[in-house]
Design an enzyme around this catalytic site. Structure first.
Site, PDB file in Angstrom:
ATOM      1  N   ARG B 321       0.647  -1.152  -0.022  1.00 30.84           N
ATOM      2  CA  ARG B 321      -0.190   0.048  -0.002  1.00 30.84           C
ATOM      3  C   ARG B 321       0.821   1.303   0.199  1.00 30.84           C
ATOM      4  O   ARG B 321       0.600   2.381  -0.558  1.00 30.84           O
ATOM      5  CB  ARG B 321      -0.746  -0.031   1.239  1.00 30.84           C
ATOM      6  CG  ARG B 321      -1.820  -0.998   0.969  1.00 30.84           C
ATOM      7  CD  ARG B 321      -2.806  -1.213   2.409  1.00 30.84           C
ATOM      8  NE  ARG B 321      -3.673  -2.260   1.938  1.00 30.84           N
ATOM      9  CZ  ARG B 321      -4.652  -2.890   2.935  1.00 30.84           C
ATOM     10  NH1 ARG B 321      -4.514  -2.230   4.045  1.00 30.84           N
ATOM     11  NH2 ARG B 321      -5.497  -3.502   2.594  1.00 30.84           N
ATOM     12  N   ARG B 442       1.846  -2.375   6.777  1.00 35.82           N
ATOM     13  CA  ARG B 442       0.891  -3.641   6.912  1.00 35.82           C
ATOM     14  C   ARG B 442       0.403  -4.124   5.589  1.00 35.82           C
ATOM     15  O   ARG B 442       0.136  -3.367   4.811  1.00 35.82           O
ATOM     16  CB  ARG B 442      -0.412  -3.198   7.881  1.00 35.82           C
ATOM     17  CG  ARG B 442      -1.300  -4.355   7.713  1.00 35.82           C
ATOM     18  CD  ARG B 442      -2.633  -4.405   8.845  1.00 35.82           C
ATOM     19  NE  ARG B 442      -3.376  -3.240   8.327  1.00 35.82           N
ATOM     20  CZ  ARG B 442      -4.455  -3.586   7.366  1.00 35.82           C
ATOM     21  NH1 ARG B 442      -4.672  -4.783   7.034  1.00 35.82           N
ATOM     22  NH2 ARG B 442      -5.393  -2.567   7.212  1.00 35.82           N
TER      23      ARG B 442
HETATM   24  C1  FAD Z   1     -12.620   0.235   5.339  1.00 40.09           C
HETATM   25  C2  FAD Z   1     -11.641  -0.691   6.116  1.00 40.09           C
HETATM   26  C3  FAD Z   1     -11.489  -2.120   5.562  1.00 40.09           C
HETATM   27  C4  FAD Z   1     -10.539  -3.081   5.985  1.00 40.09           C
HETATM   28  N1  FAD Z   1     -10.352  -4.054   5.529  1.00 40.09           N
HETATM   29  C5  FAD Z   1      -9.596  -5.003   5.972  1.00 40.09           C
HETATM   30  C6  FAD Z   1      -9.454  -6.166   5.260  1.00 40.09           C
HETATM   31  O1  FAD Z   1     -10.128  -6.487   4.479  1.00 40.09           O
HETATM   32  N2  FAD Z   1      -8.527  -7.148   5.961  1.00 40.09           N
HETATM   33  C7  FAD Z   1      -7.766  -6.872   7.353  1.00 40.09           C
HETATM   34  O2  FAD Z   1      -6.956  -7.788   7.565  1.00 40.09           O
HETATM   35  N3  FAD Z   1      -7.774  -5.548   7.617  1.00 40.09           N
HETATM   36  C8  FAD Z   1      -8.725  -4.659   7.122  1.00 40.09           C
HETATM   37  N4  FAD Z   1      -9.117  -3.570   7.734  1.00 40.09           N
HETATM   38  C9  FAD Z   1      -8.226  -3.413   9.082  1.00 40.09           C
HETATM   39  C10 FAD Z   1      -9.217  -3.743  10.156  1.00 40.09           C
HETATM   40  O3  FAD Z   1     -10.488  -3.798   9.937  1.00 40.09           O
HETATM   41  C11 FAD Z   1      -8.831  -3.244  11.697  1.00 40.09           C
HETATM   42  O4  FAD Z   1      -7.416  -2.836  11.705  1.00 40.09           O
HETATM   43  C12 FAD Z   1      -9.425  -4.055  12.643  1.00 40.09           C
HETATM   44  O5  FAD Z   1     -10.802  -4.264  12.272  1.00 40.09           O
HETATM   45  C13 FAD Z   1      -9.207  -3.404  14.013  1.00 40.09           C
HETATM   46  O6  FAD Z   1      -9.960  -4.251  14.980  1.00 40.09           O
HETATM   47  P1  FAD Z   1      -9.808  -4.069  16.465  1.00 40.09           P
HETATM   48  O7  FAD Z   1     -10.245  -5.248  17.022  1.00 40.09           O
HETATM   49  O8  FAD Z   1      -8.449  -3.721  16.837  1.00 40.09           O
HETATM   50  O9  FAD Z   1     -10.879  -2.777  16.840  1.00 40.09           O
HETATM   51  P2  FAD Z   1     -12.236  -2.350  16.420  1.00 40.09           P
HETATM   52  O10 FAD Z   1     -12.910  -2.999  15.488  1.00 40.09           O
HETATM   53  O11 FAD Z   1     -11.850  -0.712  15.922  1.00 40.09           O
HETATM   54  O12 FAD Z   1     -12.636  -1.889  17.629  1.00 40.09           O
HETATM   55  C14 FAD Z   1     -12.650  -1.120  18.698  1.00 40.09           C
HETATM   56  C15 FAD Z   1     -13.500  -1.478  19.874  1.00 40.09           C
HETATM   57  O13 FAD Z   1     -13.046  -0.889  20.693  1.00 40.09           O
HETATM   58  C16 FAD Z   1     -14.196   0.184  21.617  1.00 40.09           C
HETATM   59  N5  FAD Z   1     -13.617   1.210  21.877  1.00 40.09           N
HETATM   60  C17 FAD Z   1     -12.685   2.175  21.424  1.00 40.09           C
HETATM   61  N6  FAD Z   1     -12.484   3.047  22.134  1.00 40.09           N
HETATM   62  C18 FAD Z   1     -12.981   2.898  23.318  1.00 40.09           C
HETATM   63  C19 FAD Z   1     -13.403   3.560  24.361  1.00 40.09           C
HETATM   64  N7  FAD Z   1     -12.646   4.750  24.850  1.00 40.09           N
HETATM   65  N8  FAD Z   1     -14.122   3.154  25.379  1.00 40.09           N
HETATM   66  C20 FAD Z   1     -14.766   1.904  25.254  1.00 40.09           C
HETATM   67  N9  FAD Z   1     -14.699   1.402  24.048  1.00 40.09           N
HETATM   68  C21 FAD Z   1     -13.837   1.830  23.167  1.00 40.09           C
HETATM   69  C22 FAD Z   1     -15.042   0.291  20.174  1.00 40.09           C
HETATM   70  O14 FAD Z   1     -16.218   0.483  20.735  1.00 40.09           O
HETATM   71  C23 FAD Z   1     -14.913  -1.088  19.502  1.00 40.09           C
HETATM   72  O15 FAD Z   1     -15.881  -1.973  20.004  1.00 40.09           O
HETATM   73  C24 FAD Z   1      -9.965  -2.423   7.117  1.00 40.09           C
HETATM   74  C25 FAD Z   1     -10.192  -1.404   8.102  1.00 40.09           C
HETATM   75  C26 FAD Z   1     -10.866  -0.244   7.264  1.00 40.09           C
HETATM   76  C27 FAD Z   1     -11.011   1.000   7.801  1.00 40.09           C
END
Ligand code: FAD
Ligand code: SF4
Ligand code: SF4
Ligand code: FES
Lengths: 254, 670
Positions: B321, B442
């Site tokens: 990317r 990444r």
């Molecule tokens: C449009 C898009 C497409 C993507 N496509 C891909 C893909 O095809 N393949 C891939 O591998 N990756 C992809 N990614 C990246 C990937 O989706 C994310 O990096 C990943 O989903 C992050 O997951 P996570 O569990 O770390 O956090 P998130 O799913 O972001 O969840 C964060 C959680 O923390 C909670 N939270 C945050 N702050 C607080 C707070 N202060 N208090 C209480 N709760 C809080 C939120 O409510 C949420 O539940 C994509 C990203 C985007 C933006």
């Protein structure tokens, strides 16, 4: 050329116990390229002043993904239940018409445009909407599945618990325990999966009594408002058949 | 002293652990904890089923090699560390690549509707940075499908009772309790600096409450909203990580921010068009003639410049990317060759992403979810018209620093309490919020994997940590929690009251201003003089932030006050990102300085470690530190563990360059 404006009319209320604060407020904000209802509300945050020139607390609403996949931003836009993030201003008000925004009516109010849809998640618990797995330890791949069945399941799995179908359903309200089309669709979804099917009867049992499939009056409003085009009528009729069959069988075996 | 494995504290309370965040990482951590018998409270800003992970489109990587291409976890490891330009510690990456096939199988068993081959096996697609079909997918809404499957398993645990160490069911206590629409405010630290709980606020009633926990795991996702418009959800502010940082947690490689090459320009959000569009054959191009005003379909092949294919014949449209984004930036910004717009008579910052050479049926089966987004938001049918796209901030490789313990094979030692531990004892971090797996860039479809793997590792690590505790957090004097609650309540009152009756600043306005400079000068290309200006601007914003006044005096769902508090934290993180970028005088992965165009391993093959110094002060950048984990003192330095794949120059001109193992196989196959 004068700047083009977006005209919003928002139904507000400070909280469930404050019907006295129910009111409509109107805002005009500058039109931006590719603007949707959420970006219009964001403009209100930048300068929360009504058309009468009164400074007011910014409108509060629910949203997260902004691409119609999380289901958070459901509200009534011009009286129709839908996601605000995919409501493009140019499409719904091409000539600067007033855009009205109201909260959903079937769920308890939190404030302004925010409601509490916990009931959907509670109902998903009730119908046991999951695959019973032995654990996350290494047990090899899951069952094989034909591409056709995968496509069929995929179409059901895209429900984002947005609540549009529940808002539109005449049978869904505080005085019934009807779980609604979205949740019944989940029963079908899990009963179709090869492992999920092992608990199919248990799931059917949860929608056979009060609040279950027989509460559906077949009004078909649900399928018309589902943004993910989930075949809800197929799901309702297929679960109606499955529960009838189970009922008859149970009765015969008595 | 409470027995180490007991479910109850001495005082009789159920000893729980908190997981903050219900995306893929948080949910997986929760499931693993439950399986280890540890009851969990989950906190999330939104119902967990609406977490940002729902947005992920393209897929999840696992070298299952069902296509007979000779793919293997070893190749996955090599390509991941190469793609990350040798900034990632390699043992965790090896652990992740080795675990990936098992993770995809586990998700398959949960019922995820992954696309299938005619034989009924999992199908895999191509993604960037590799030449292997390694990406499992469920249409083009893979993240949604994975999130739902994990959410459903967690919901199952919401119905299961806690069982104590002798097998007695504890009535009325469920394995999982959810606090949805709650905001994490801060950790509760005891006198020894251990995390013994947290303070959170109910975003409906605005009630602030402190909770004791034996450990807390942050799984709060990325910080994209610092840059204003990005591909991220509006809740991805990074504020939770920033608050932990302000309380002493170390933040690593903050400057490594990924810009995704293909997003749809928009007023509120830059909606992603997944890399899978290119994985399934999508091609990037601009007209050769800068002033070509024909509709794209009227432009014949010979008049198109497929510049990625031209510049990188080996990987073409599937270069990583950072490389694709820079190439597009170069074409649009420096060469002014973006798509010509007859109305504005300008070359816009847009290039074509073209799938029109593929059949509609094929596209509907594989990519409907993302093409739908284009259709809905751009109002143009992408099945028959090339899409117009431009790069957008997308992902943070940097995040809270977390530890790992190696085993004899050079991988992660299973169950070690050090895995995913931050430097604050009792605080863990998992998912996009940690910095562990992606180095300076990444690879696509590696994030869903790293988030789930992080959860698979964090769950057992936290369970071990909890067992090491001599005393449960639940047996501490309540004053520890009361004090924290009072502190946060007072701080919230300050936000409500400050500058009332004055002309105060609008916080949303300040956010726009900060985001604009961050986006312009701290993303694809970085220049030291400009970064100095960015840092100056951050200082200015920090000053003006003191003059912010909320427009909302209300007691319920006060999003205005909540955003002020978030933004106060975000500004701190902006400093970490900008200052980290200013310091790193080299180019590596997504961090690119035209003034220092080469990677400099001698000086910079090291982790940036930022520590909070005080309000309004520059963060302190350190080379080493010591921390304590489960009674063991650990010395940490900024050295990168490259024990498995020796660093070499990163190039994508020739096919197979990203993996020596794959290249060798290629040769023997002739
Ligand atoms: C449009 C898009 C497409 C993507 N496509 C891909 C893909 O095809 N393949 C891939 O591998 N990756 C992809 N990614 C990246 C990937 O989706 C994310 O990096 C990943 O989903 C992050 O997951 P996570 O569990 O770390 O956090 P998130 O799913 O972001 O969840 C964060 C959680 O923390 C909670 N939270 C945050 N702050 C607080 C707070 N202060 N208090 C209480 N709760 C809080 C939120 O409510 C949420 O539940 C994509 C990203 C985007 C933006
Ligand atoms: S068909 Fe049934 S579920 Fe759908 S709207 Fe009508 S009553 Fe409600
Ligand atoms: S079935 Fe459709 S309308 Fe109903 S909740 Fe699901 S996505 Fe929304
Ligand atoms: S914000 Fe997610 S559906 Fe609209």
């Amino acid at each position: 050329m004068a700047e083009r404006m977006v005209h919003l009319k928002v139904r507000r209320q400070d909280g469930p116990t404050r019907p006295d604060t129910g009111r409509w407020e109107e805002f005009k904000v500058p039109l931006l390229p590719q603007m949707n209802v959420i970006s219009a509300l964001q403009q209100v945050q930048l300068n929360p002043v009504t058309v009468e020139g009164k400074r007011v607390p910014p409108v509060v609403w629910d949203c997260s993904c902004l691409e119609e996949i999380c289901g958070a931003c459901t509200m009534l836009v011009n009286g129709r239940v839908r996601q605000a993030c995919s409501a493009l201003v140019e499409q719904i008000a091409p000539n600067g018409e007033v855009i009205t925004l109201e909260r959903m009516t079937k769920f308890p109010l939190v404030r302004d445009l925010i409601v509490d849809r916990e009931r959907i998640f509670d109902d998903l618990k009730k119908v046991r909407a999951w695959v019973e797995m032995d654990g996350t330890h290494a047990l090899g791949p899951g069952p094989r599945e034909s591409p056709e069945q995968q496509q069929e399941r995929y179409a059901l799995s895209r429900c984002m618990a947005c609540g549009c179908c529940l808002e539109a359903c005449p049978q869904y309200n505080d005085s019934t325990s009807f779980v609604g089309a979205a949740v019944i669709n989940q029963v079908r979804y899990f009963n179709m999966h090869p492992t999920g099917a092992m608990q199919a009867n248990g799931r059917l049992d949860t929608i056979m009594g009060a609040g279950g499939i027989t509460d559906c009056g077949k009004a078909q409003n649900c399928v018309q408002v589902c943004p993910k085009e989930i075949p809800l009528l197929d799901s309702l009729s297929s679960m109606a058949r499955a529960t009838t069959k189970r009922l008859l069988l149970g009765w015969l075996l008595k | 002293m409470a027995a180490k494995k007991t479910v109850r504290s001495e005082g009789g309370a159920i000893r729980r652990v908190a997981v903050v965040g219900g995306g893929l990482a948080g949910l997986t951590t929760t499931i693993k904890l439950c399986e280890a018998g540890v009851p969990v409270d989950i906190f999330s800003l939104v119902p967990v089923r609406r977490s940002h992970s729902v947005c992920a489109q393209g897929g999840i990587n696992a070298s299952v090699n069902t296509k007979g291409e000779g793919d293997s976890p070893r190749v996955h490891l090599e390509e991941t560390v190469y793609g990350g330009d040798f900034l990632a510690n390699q043992p965790p990456v090896k652990g992740m690549a080795d675990a990936a096939p098992g993770i995809v199988y586990m998700l398959d068993r949960m019922g995820v509707p992954f696309n299938r081959t005619p034989e009924g096996l999992l199908d895999f697609r191509l993604f960037g940075g590799t030449l292997f079909h390694r990406t499992a997918f469920a249409g083009a809404t893979t993240g949604q499908q994975l999130l739902y499957a994990l959410d459903e398993q967690v919901r199952r645990f919401e119905t299961i009772d806690v069982v104590d160490e002798v097998g007695m069911t504890i009535a009325g206590e469920r394995m999982v309790r959810k606090f949805e629409m709650w905001d994490f405010l801060s950790m509760v630290l005891d006198d020894a600096g251990r995390c013994v709980g947290m303070v959170a606020q109910d975003l409906k009633s605005m009630q602030i409450k402190a909770f004791p926990y034996d450990a807390v795991c942050l799984a709060t996702g990325g910080p994209g909203v610092i840059f204003g418009r990005s591909t991220n959800s509006v809740i991805c502010t990074g504020a939770a990580a920033a608050r932990a940082w302000r309380q002493g947690a170390i933040y690593a490689n903050g400057e490594c921010i990924q810009v995704h090459p293909t997003a749809i320009p928009g007023a509120d959000k830059l909606r992603l068009i997944s890399e899978s569009a290119r994985g399934e054959g999508g091609r990037i191009w601009v007209p050769k003639d800068q002033k070509d005003r024909r509709a794209p379909k009227q432009i014949p092949e010979k008049d198109r410049d497929y510049f990625l294919e031209r510049q990188y014949p080996g990987y073409g449209n599937l270069v990583p990317r950072d490389i694709a984004s820079r190439a597009i930036f170069q074409i649009c910004f420096h060469e002014k060759r973006g798509i010509y717009n007859d109305k504005t008579t300008k070359n816009e910052n847009e290039v074509y992403l073209d799938l029109t050479h593929k059949s509609e049926a094929f596209l509907r089966e594989k990519l409907a979810g993302i093409l739908e987004i284009y259709e809905k938001f751009a109002g143009v049918d992408p099945y028959h018209n090339p899409m117009k796209v431009f790069p957008s901030v997308h992902y943070s490789m940097g995040g809270l620093w977390v530890d790992f313990e190696k085993d004899a094979s050079g991988s992660l030692k299973a169950g070690s309490p050090r895995n995913h531990a931050t430097n604050i004892p009792g605080l863990y971090a998992a998912g996009e919020v940690d910095y562990q797996y992606h180095g300076a860039n990444r690879l696509g479809a590696n994030s869903l994997l790293s988030c789930i793997y992080a959860g698979m590792v964090s769950g057992p690590a936290i369970a071990s940590y909890r067992q090491s505790l001599a005393r449960s957090a639940y047996d501490l004097p309540t004053s520890v929690f009361d004090d924290a609650e009072v502190r946060e309540t007072e701080d919230y009152q300050r936000i409500l009251e400050q500058n009332q009756g004055k002309d105060g600043e609008n916080v949303y306005q300040l956010h726009q201003e900060l985001a604009e400079v961050m986006l312009r000068d701290c993303t694809i290309e970085r220049d030291n003089a400009k970064l100095d200006k960015v840092i100056e601007k951050i200082g200015e914003v920090e000053e003006r932030l003191k003059k912010v006044k909320v427009d909302d005096p209300q007691e319920r769902a006060n999003q205005n006050a909540q955003f002020v508090r978030n933004f106060e934290s975000m500004v701190g993180l902006a400093r970490v990102i900008a200052q980290g970028a200013r310091n790193r005088d080299e180019s590596r992965g997504a961090h690119y300085k035209p003034g220092f165009p080469k990677r400099n391993d001698a000086e910079w093959m090291r982790t940036t470690l930022a520590r909070f110094k005080g309000e309004g002060q520059a963060p302190e950048f350190i080379r080493s530190f010591d921390y304590e984990c489960a009674g063991q003192s650990v010395h940490v330095t900024d050295e990168v563990d490259v024990s498995l794949v020796p660093p070499r120059e990163r190039k994508y001109e020739t096919a197979g360059a990203a993996s020596a193992t794959a290249a060798k196989k290629e040769q023997t196959h002739g």
